[in-house]
Design an enzyme around this catalytic site. Sequence first.
Site, mmCIF file in Angstrom:
data_model
loop_
_atom_site.group_PDB
_atom_site.id
_atom_site.type_symbol
_atom_site.label_atom_id
_atom_site.label_comp_id
_atom_site.label_asym_id
_atom_site.label_seq_id
_atom_site.Cartn_x
_atom_site.Cartn_y
_atom_site.Cartn_z
ATOM 1 C CG HIS A 1 -19.009 7.134 32.264
ATOM 2 N ND1 HIS A 1 -19.269 7.723 33.472
ATOM 3 C CD2 HIS A 1 -18.546 5.896 32.532
ATOM 4 C CE1 HIS A 1 -18.960 6.878 34.444
ATOM 5 N NE2 HIS A 1 -18.512 5.756 33.908
HETATM 6 C C1 UD1 Z 1 -14.800 2.218 32.559
HETATM 7 C C2 UD1 Z 1 -15.438 1.264 33.590
HETATM 8 C C3 UD1 Z 1 -16.514 2.006 34.356
HETATM 9 C C4 UD1 Z 1 -15.957 3.279 34.972
HETATM 10 C C5 UD1 Z 1 -15.311 4.126 33.886
HETATM 11 C C6 UD1 Z 1 -14.708 5.378 34.460
HETATM 12 C C7 UD1 Z 1 -15.589 -1.114 32.911
HETATM 13 C C8 UD1 Z 1 -16.507 -2.157 32.440
HETATM 14 N N1 UD1 Z 1 -16.094 0.144 32.903
HETATM 15 O O1 UD1 Z 1 -15.803 2.584 31.655
HETATM 16 O O2 UD1 Z 1 -16.993 1.172 35.395
HETATM 17 O O3 UD1 Z 1 -17.016 3.984 35.581
HETATM 18 O O4 UD1 Z 1 -14.293 3.350 33.246
HETATM 19 O O5 UD1 Z 1 -14.192 6.203 33.474
HETATM 20 O O6 UD1 Z 1 -14.469 -1.400 33.256
HETATM 21 N N2 UD1 Z 1 -11.357 5.662 25.841
HETATM 22 C C9 UD1 Z 1 -10.492 6.642 25.442
HETATM 23 N N3 UD1 Z 1 -9.387 6.891 26.209
HETATM 24 C C10 UD1 Z 1 -9.126 6.221 27.360
HETATM 25 C C11 UD1 Z 1 -10.017 5.212 27.748
HETATM 26 C C12 UD1 Z 1 -11.125 4.940 26.998
HETATM 27 O O7 UD1 Z 1 -10.690 7.284 24.418
HETATM 28 O O8 UD1 Z 1 -8.110 6.511 28.012
HETATM 29 C C13 UD1 Z 1 -12.576 5.401 25.022
HETATM 30 C C14 UD1 Z 1 -12.402 4.238 24.101
HETATM 31 O O9 UD1 Z 1 -13.054 4.546 22.925
HETATM 32 C C15 UD1 Z 1 -13.162 3.129 24.795
HETATM 33 C C16 UD1 Z 1 -14.243 3.870 25.550
HETATM 34 O O10 UD1 Z 1 -13.651 5.117 25.905
HETATM 35 O O11 UD1 Z 1 -13.670 2.199 23.899
HETATM 36 C C17 UD1 Z 1 -14.692 3.170 26.801
HETATM 37 O O12 UD1 Z 1 -13.581 2.829 27.651
HETATM 38 P P1 UD1 Z 1 -13.665 1.554 28.618
HETATM 39 O O13 UD1 Z 1 -12.483 1.498 29.500
HETATM 40 O O14 UD1 Z 1 -14.027 0.348 27.832
HETATM 41 O O15 UD1 Z 1 -14.948 1.838 29.484
HETATM 42 P P2 UD1 Z 1 -15.429 3.169 30.220
HETATM 43 O O16 UD1 Z 1 -16.706 3.593 29.594
HETATM 44 O O17 UD1 Z 1 -14.329 4.163 30.337
#
Ligand code: UD1
Length: 369
Positions: free
Chosen positions: A208
């Site tokens: 991811h």
């Molecule tokens: C985040 C952390 C990363 C960690 C990962 C674990 C940061 C910078 N990154 O990355 O270090 O390894 O979590 O999972 O904090 N989304 C959903 N549902 C959710 C959450 C997110 O659909 O419940 C989607 C959204 O489109 C979002 C994307 O995932 O834009 C990324 O989510 P985000 O929390 O920004 O970063 P992660 O890639 O999950």
Amino acid sequence: MISRPLYLVAGARPNFIKLAPLVRELQGRDNLPYRIVHTGQHYDYLMSGSFFNTLGIPEPDVNLEVGSGEQGLQTARILERFEKLLLEEAPSAVVVFGDVNSTLACSLAASKLQIPVVHVEAGLRSFDRTMPEEINRLVTDVLSDILFASEESGVLNMNREGIPAHKVYLVGNIMIDSLEHMLPAALERDTPARLGLETGDYALLTMHRPSNVDREATLKCLMNVFAEISLHLPLVFPVHPRTDQRLQELGIRQAIPNRFRMVEPLDYLDSLCLQKHARLVFTDSGGMQEETTYLDIPCITLRENTERPVTVEMGTSTLVGNDPKRIWQAFKQVLAGNYKHADQIPLWDGKCAGRIADILEETFWNRPK
Ligand code: UD1
């Protein structure tokens, strides 16, 4: 008994696994009241609620419901809402975990209000500032008053950066507390069979990181490599929402052989069960590098660097980046049966939360208001 509670702050999936053992530990002590604050960085049931349920974490006392957004926007939202909360009720300290945006934003809000910051999993460094997590780690550690390191490299890094030694404690890895606690329940699951896999005869893949999934050419190349690998060994791929979004945008889902099983994100017990029974794991997750090391399962790490060097030096992780040649090389080594085994890592013993709680007790109990 301290009069004001500690705030335990978590926002994203890996945070919840680190939060659970500390909550369990504090529940057994009546002199350190605490409140659980969820920032809402992760919000889908499979990314958040399922972890609270499986790990037995009580409902958060507060949910800031910040949701997703660009790095700056998400960080700013957490900062704004968390500061407001701190102004309503100043806690005795704010405990943050890991390296996600919630970690950074909440440390910043607390330290500006002169509320002590406690960082669990401090000092880890990938030395790669293209990773948002590396910026989060650096800033959080500069702002923290008590820093709990999970491995020796963390202590050395903080020492080199001039963080005063009296603030730093090597306490071991709190994720391993969760792992040890939950492994018996995980092994009661029949996750491989449920997914049509045979114990010991499949690979588990997770990815991811922006460096692997955000660029079209990289993600397509990786998906081709894993499609080919699945012709040699069945492969199961629980897809993170970020990766899912990219795959859908690129229309990649359709072209996958059926031994390459794509499934929804797993809950914690299924994840442990699948790791434990896998022939090997491909991942770019920091937590899974540690879990596979503890379980002595080969881990081919889809990154050029790691902030957890002990998993390479003493554990089962091999860094291969996203280079198909290096991925194949490591894969063949595992199949040939001559892959390295893990040593026991000091202080990864399931007792980390107890050590942290002892230090918190010494520091905050009977502290003048
Ligand atoms: C985040 C952390 C990363 C960690 C990962 C674990 C940061 C910078 N990154 O990355 O270090 O390894 O979590 O999972 O904090 N989304 C959903 N549902 C959710 C959450 C997110 O659909 O419940 C989607 C959204 O489109 C979002 C994307 O995932 O834009 C990324 O989510 P985000 O929390 O920004 O970063 P992660 O890639 O999950």
